[in-house]
Every structure is written in structure tokens, then in C-alpha cells.
Design an enzyme around this catalytic site. Structure first.
Site, PDB file in Angstrom:
ATOM      1  N   TRP A   1       0.820  -1.193   0.000  1.00 19.99           N
ATOM      2  CA  TRP A   1       0.000   0.000   0.000  1.00 19.99           C
ATOM      3  C   TRP A   1       0.861   1.253   0.000  1.00 19.99           C
ATOM      4  CZ3 TRP A   1      -2.177  -3.090   4.476  1.00 19.99           C
ATOM      5  CH2 TRP A   1      -3.201  -3.939   4.054  1.00 19.99           C
TER       6      TRP A   1
ATOM      7  N   VAL B   1       2.287   2.424   3.458  1.00 24.14           N
ATOM      8  CA  VAL B   1       3.180   1.518   4.187  1.00 24.14           C
ATOM      9  C   VAL B   1       4.370   1.122   3.316  1.00 24.14           C
ATOM     10  CG1 VAL B   1       3.354  -0.683   5.409  1.00 24.14           C
ATOM     11  CG2 VAL B   1       1.229   0.634   5.542  1.00 24.14           C
ATOM     12  N   CYS B   2       4.102   0.277   2.338  1.00 27.89           N
ATOM     13  CA  CYS B   2       5.180  -0.351   1.580  1.00 27.89           C
ATOM     14  C   CYS B   2       5.799   0.550   0.524  1.00 27.89           C
ATOM     15  CB  CYS B   2       4.672  -1.641   0.934  1.00 27.89           C
ATOM     16  SG  CYS B   2       4.069  -2.829   2.155  1.00 27.89           S
ATOM     17  N   VAL B   3       5.174   1.683   0.245  1.00 27.73           N
ATOM     18  CA  VAL B   3       5.771   2.670  -0.658  1.00 27.73           C
ATOM     19  C   VAL B   3       6.392   3.809   0.139  1.00 27.73           C
ATOM     20  CG1 VAL B   3       5.355   4.302  -2.546  1.00 27.73           C
ATOM     21  CG2 VAL B   3       4.179   2.086  -2.522  1.00 27.73           C
TER      22      VAL B   3
ATOM     23  N   PRO C   1      10.087   2.946   2.066  1.00 30.90           N
ATOM     24  CA  PRO C   1      11.319   2.972   1.277  1.00 30.90           C
ATOM     25  C   PRO C   1      11.557   4.304   0.584  1.00 30.90           C
ATOM     26  CG  PRO C   1       9.638   1.636   0.197  1.00 30.90           C
ATOM     27  CD  PRO C   1       9.133   1.949   1.564  1.00 30.90           C
TER      28      PRO C   1
END
Length: 217
Positions: free
Chosen positions: A115, A118-120, A123
Site C-alpha cells: 500500500w 506503508v510499503c511505498v 522505502p
């Protein structure tokens, strides 16, 4: 905030590396910021555009045994390519991914994933802080809510991350329609994944190849 302007701030295929993060069934099941069909379509279009321009593309998932495999619309673009499966939520904390990115020798880091919040975001913010030129393709991402997506984008912008959409990125990589080597292949991607723009292009070609009726006197 990092100011981005001038010609050198635009994205170039020879300097770009794309990381597609966690485009998996689990994340898609609770995606509420966008139409899921649109996100899958846009991600496939982005992947194909990267292939047209020979942009190295890293595919990574998180705990795929539970979260599911990356969408075939993406993996089919890169048949046989190894997918880096992680336990880290933050992709940029996994040396397996970072080492592959660094090995490309490129500094324009392009990210998209599920998502957004979160995951974008994790990083993107970390990599930007480490000196990478980071761009997020917002319409190949999605979140658990519209608010989550929008807040994540604001947070990343505040950290100096650039935002773009997949067609704008493809145009930036193309830059000049005289670059015939990629122009025709990119048009094929537009026809497949750009809906109205693709249909309009086909219509244009139809009109150009349809003789104008003569006016008989």
C-alpha cells in the site's frame, strides 16, 4: 523540501530503475483508495513502459506464501525474472533489494506498490534521505483508504519525493516522438492500457487511412 526544477530534474530511461513493490492479492483485497481494476491496469502499463525503455525493473513481494504471488499482469511482462520475497515491510531495509538496485548504477529510483502508506512510503522516505532521486508513480499505487493514500503522498512530498503518474512517466522517458525506436512500442502500450488515449490513437489511425469521399459534381 527538495526543489525539483530544470531539465536535469526530468526522468531519463538511461538513469532510471523501477522497483514494483507488493502488487499482491492480500494488499489488493483491502485497496479502497482506487478502483482495483485501474491499479492493476496502470501497474501493467508501467511495467510494459519500463520494458520498452529498457529500464531495469525489480519485482519484490512480502511473505508471498501468505500474501499471494505478484499479479500475473506484471510478472508476464518479465517472464522468468526472479522475484525478491521479503519479510521486511520496508523494502529499503532489505539488502537483497537494495543491492540489486545499486548494481544498476542508476540514481533515479522509481517506486510503485501496495500500500502507498506503508510499503511505498517507508522505502521512498528512507531512500530520499540517503540521497536517491526518488519518484513515486501514484496511480500504480493504492491504499486502504483515500485518506491513507493522500496523507502518504503529502508525507513523501515533505521528504523530498517526486510524484508522477504512469503515463506522464512514459512521456518523460520518451521525451521526443522522433525517437522512433521506442515510439511505436510505447504506442502499443498506450493502446493496451491508456483507455481513452489509446482508443483516440486508433481512431486517428483509422481517419488517416480512410479516403475522403469525393464530391461528385
Amino acid at each position: 523540501m527538495t526543489i525539483r526544477n530544470g531539465l536535469n530534474s526530468l526522468l531519463r530511461p538511461e538513469d532510471s530503475v523501477l522497483v514494483l513493490i507488493d502488487h499482491q492479492p492480500y494488499q489488493l483485497a483491502n485497496l479502497n483508495s482506487h478502483d482495483p481494476h485501474m491499479v492493476v491496469n496502470n501497474t501493467a502499463g508501467l511495467a510494459k513502459a519500463a520494458k520498452v525503455f529498457d529500464v531495469p525493473t525489480i519485482l519484490t513481494s512480502v511473505v508471498a506464501d501468505r500474501g499471494g504471488r505478484i499479479f500475473p499482469q506484471v510478472t508476464d511482462v518479465f517472464p522468468g525474472q526472479e522475484i525478491i520475497d521479503r519479510t521486511f515491510i520496508n523494502t529499503w531495509e532489505d539488502p537483497k533489494v537494495v543491492d540489486v538496485v545499486k548494481a544498476t548504477g542508476r540514481k533515479q529510483l522509481v517506486l510503485a506498490g501496495l500500500w502507498t502508506e506503508v510499503c511505498v512510503a517507508m522505502p521512498a522516505i528512507q531512500a530520499a534521505g540517503e540521497g536517491w532521486d526518488v519518484t513515486v508513480v501514484t496511480d500504480a499505487c493504492g491504499a486502504v483508504s483515500t485518506e491513507a493514500h493522500e496523507v502518504a503522498i503529502k508525507r513523501m512530498i515533505a521528504a523530498g519525493v517526486n510524484m508522477i503518474t504512469w503515463m506522464a512517466l512514459a512521456a518523460e522517458w520518451q521525451r521526443d516522438w522522433a525517437r522512433a525506436k521506442t515510439a511505436a512500442a510505447l504506442n502499443d502500450v498506450v493502446i493496451q492500457h491508456a483507455a481513452g488515449s489509446g482508443i483516440a490513437f486508433l481512431w486517428e489511425q483509422q481517419l488517416l487511412n480512410t479516403p475522403v469521399p469525393s464530391s461528385a459534381g
